[in-house]
Design a protein around this motif. Structure first.
Motif, short mmCIF file in Angstrom:
data_model
loop_
_atom_site.label_atom_id
_atom_site.label_comp_id
_atom_site.label_asym_id
_atom_site.label_seq_id
_atom_site.Cartn_x
_atom_site.Cartn_y
_atom_site.Cartn_z
N MET A 292 -10.02 15.53 -7.72
CA MET A 292 -9.97 14.00 -7.33
C MET A 292 -9.96 13.83 -8.63
O MET A 292 -10.38 13.66 -9.65
CB MET A 292 -12.35 14.46 -7.11
CG MET A 292 -12.60 12.56 -6.57
SD MET A 292 -14.62 12.38 -7.12
CE MET A 292 -14.64 12.66 -9.03
N GLU A 293 -9.45 12.14 -8.17
CA GLU A 293 -8.80 11.20 -9.27
C GLU A 293 -9.24 9.95 -8.99
O GLU A 293 -9.40 9.52 -7.78
CB GLU A 293 -8.65 11.54 -10.00
CG GLU A 293 -6.68 11.48 -8.59
CD GLU A 293 -5.14 11.34 -9.08
OE1 GLU A 293 -5.14 11.41 -10.44
OE2 GLU A 293 -4.67 12.03 -8.40
N GLY B 94 -8.61 -4.13 -8.77
CA GLY B 94 -9.41 -4.31 -9.66
C GLY B 94 -10.56 -3.07 -9.44
O GLY B 94 -11.31 -2.30 -10.36
N ALA B 95 -11.05 -2.64 -8.55
CA ALA B 95 -11.09 -1.49 -7.33
C ALA B 95 -10.70 -0.14 -8.17
O ALA B 95 -10.00 -0.14 -8.21
CB ALA B 95 -11.78 -2.09 -5.97
N SER B 96 -11.89 0.67 -7.54
CA SER B 96 -11.93 2.17 -8.14
C SER B 96 -11.47 2.81 -6.79
O SER B 96 -12.70 3.08 -5.92
CB SER B 96 -12.53 2.56 -9.15
OG SER B 96 -12.40 4.13 -9.38
N ILE B 97 -10.45 3.91 -6.18
CA ILE B 97 -9.99 4.20 -5.31
C ILE B 97 -10.23 6.06 -5.41
O ILE B 97 -9.63 6.01 -6.91
CB ILE B 97 -9.11 3.65 -4.60
CG1 ILE B 97 -8.52 2.31 -3.80
CG2 ILE B 97 -8.68 4.70 -3.40
CD1 ILE B 97 -7.33 2.10 -3.51
N VAL B 98 -10.38 6.08 -5.17
CA VAL B 98 -11.87 7.73 -5.38
C VAL B 98 -10.85 8.73 -4.94
O VAL B 98 -10.83 8.73 -3.31
CB VAL B 98 -12.77 8.13 -5.10
CG1 VAL B 98 -12.70 9.97 -5.81
CG2 VAL B 98 -13.75 7.61 -6.40
N LEU B 99 -9.48 9.36 -4.36
CA LEU B 99 -8.44 10.17 -4.21
C LEU B 99 -8.70 11.99 -4.23
O LEU B 99 -9.17 12.44 -5.18
CB LEU B 99 -7.41 10.11 -5.03
CG LEU B 99 -5.65 9.79 -4.40
CD1 LEU B 99 -5.82 9.41 -2.94
CD2 LEU B 99 -4.64 9.97 -5.27
N VAL C 82 -0.14 11.36 2.76
CA VAL C 82 -1.33 10.41 2.73
C VAL C 82 -1.68 10.14 4.15
O VAL C 82 -1.50 9.47 5.09
CB VAL C 82 -0.73 8.91 1.81
CG1 VAL C 82 -2.40 8.56 2.17
CG2 VAL C 82 -0.32 9.43 0.80
N VAL C 83 -3.76 10.80 4.28
CA VAL C 83 -4.00 10.39 5.58
C VAL C 83 -4.75 8.99 5.28
O VAL C 83 -5.73 9.25 4.91
CB VAL C 83 -4.68 11.67 5.39
CG1 VAL C 83 -5.79 11.26 7.59
CG2 VAL C 83 -4.37 13.06 5.35
N VAL C 84 -4.53 8.20 6.39
CA VAL C 84 -4.96 6.90 6.46
C VAL C 84 -6.74 7.66 7.92
O VAL C 84 -6.23 7.04 9.56
CB VAL C 84 -4.46 6.11 6.80
CG1 VAL C 84 -5.42 4.71 7.04
CG2 VAL C 84 -3.50 5.53 5.91
N TYR D 207 -8.22 9.78 0.36
CA TYR D 207 -9.77 8.80 0.56
C TYR D 207 -10.41 7.97 1.37
O TYR D 207 -10.00 8.09 2.70
CB TYR D 207 -8.48 7.59 -0.41
CG TYR D 207 -7.67 6.92 0.22
CD1 TYR D 207 -8.01 5.16 0.99
CD2 TYR D 207 -6.51 7.23 1.16
CE1 TYR D 207 -6.92 4.03 0.92
CE2 TYR D 207 -5.84 6.14 1.47
CZ TYR D 207 -6.01 5.14 1.79
OH TYR D 207 -5.31 4.52 2.88
N ASN D 208 -11.31 7.59 0.86
CA ASN D 208 -12.58 6.61 1.85
C ASN D 208 -12.08 5.22 2.03
O ASN D 208 -11.29 4.25 0.45
CB ASN D 208 -13.96 6.59 1.82
CG ASN D 208 -14.42 7.94 1.88
OD1 ASN D 208 -14.14 8.54 2.75
ND2 ASN D 208 -15.14 8.90 1.62
N ARG D 209 -11.88 4.85 3.23
CA ARG D 209 -11.48 3.33 3.44
C ARG D 209 -12.72 2.94 2.72
O ARG D 209 -13.97 2.92 2.81
CB ARG D 209 -11.17 2.82 4.83
CG ARG D 209 -9.71 3.49 5.03
CD ARG D 209 -9.07 2.77 5.84
NE ARG D 209 -9.42 2.80 7.20
CZ ARG D 209 -9.94 2.48 8.13
NH1 ARG D 209 -10.11 1.52 8.08
NH2 ARG D 209 -9.78 2.15 9.21
N ARG D 210 -12.65 0.92 2.43
CA ARG D 210 -13.53 0.12 1.81
C ARG D 210 -14.83 0.83 2.95
O ARG D 210 -15.00 0.34 3.74
CB ARG D 210 -12.84 -1.34 2.36
CG ARG D 210 -11.48 -1.07 1.13
CD ARG D 210 -12.23 -1.54 -0.43
NE ARG D 210 -11.39 -2.08 -1.10
CZ ARG D 210 -11.01 -2.71 -2.63
NH1 ARG D 210 -11.74 -3.52 -2.67
NH2 ARG D 210 -10.05 -2.67 -3.32
N GLY D 211 -15.68 0.65 2.16
CA GLY D 211 -17.58 0.36 2.08
C GLY D 211 -17.95 1.49 3.11
O GLY D 211 -18.72 1.75 3.44
#
Length: 278
Positions: free
Chosen positions: A1-2, A9-14, A24-26, A52-56
């Motif tokens: 995880m990174e 500026g938000a943080s996306i957890v990959l 990449v999976v959406v 990665y989880n999409r917003r919300g």
């Protein structure tokens, strides 16, 4: 995880696993990346799979309001750039996001499963307002039951009386996945409304010039077969594939009949990268 930084500026957890070329999976609506673990594991011996989880959702930042898909596309752009990946898998509403992203991002190969698009009114929509009305009344179980039958009209459960379906849904919502789907239902309905607002001729997608594999399940919602065929006629480098004995969640179950076509598609010889469409 990174953690990587989004454009706002938000943080996306990959979450990444495997080795080899990146994919990449959406993910789709109503779920988180948790349901794609089997898919990632099945591909990990040939590819590096990035989730990665999409917003919300879960460990993702909140959505900007009013919600549009632009923020999702911007986040995908950052993930693609960070990972150096040119391959994308999109499922359901994640397929719509990935397809729109392919109009302007440097994607080489795009595999879609049950992509939630609407072409010339081909995606069912009559269920949406009753589902939203139930949600406004605070009856999440009723809203989720209406949604499930609206999206999956081919299922036997969709033909049961609504009261029976609501009772079944209340029991389902006591499971982890059912609870998640209930919590995310407002976002699912918002995404559906936006997708339907983009209904139109297939020609609106003809700027997608990357290689595209349009897949759907033989046991899934039947309208995806016609939508995929219409889309394939409009896209310059697309083909369709119907996966036998597969429903809408087949990509989550990741049986060999689902995974092997994806491996073949993404492992094919690399063609020169296209110039991003602007």
């Amino acid at each position: 995880m990174e953690r990587i930084t989004a454009r706002d500026g938000a943080s996306i957890v990959l979450h990444s696993t495997g080795s080899g070329p990146g994919i990449v999976v959406v993910h789709g609506g109503g779920v988180t990346i948790d349901v794609y673990g089997r898919l990632a594991t099945a591909l990990a011996d040939r590819f590096t799979v990035h989730l990665y989880n999409r917003r919300g959702r879960a460990d993702a930042p909140p959505r900007s309001m009013p919600y549009t898909f632009d923020q999702d596309i911007d986040d995908l752009a950052v993930v693609l750039e960070h990972t150096g990946s040119g391959n994308v898998i999109g499922h359901s509403s994640g397929g719509f996001i990935a397809l729109r992203a392919a109009l302007r991002l440097p994607i080489d190969r795009l595999a879609l499963y049950d992509a939630a698009i609407s072409i010339d009114g081909g995606s069912p929509s009559a269920w949406l307002e009753p589902a939203r009305a139930a949600l406004r009344r605070g009856d999440t179980a009723r809203g989720l039951a209406i949604t499930a039958a609206g999206i999956n009209p081919q299922m036997a459960a969709a033909k049961l009386p609504l009261g029976v379906r609501v009772a079944i849904t209340r029991a389902f919502m006591r499971t982890p996945i059912g609870r998640t789907m209930g919590e995310l239902l407002p976002m699912t309905l918002d995404e559906t409304a936006l997708i339907l607002a983009h209904d139109g001729p297939a020609a609106q997608w003809d700027g997608v010039t990357c290689e595209v594999l349009l897949t759907c399940g033989a046991d899934g919602p039947p309208y995806y077969i016609d939508l995929n065929e219409a889309l394939a006629r409009a896209l310059p480098r697309a083909r369709t594939l119907t996966i036998p004995r597969s429903g809408h969640d087949a990509i989550n179950r990741a049986y060999p009949r689902m995974v092997e076509p994806l491996v073949d598609f993404f492992a094919a010889p690399v063609t020169p990268q296209r110039t991003p469409h602007t």
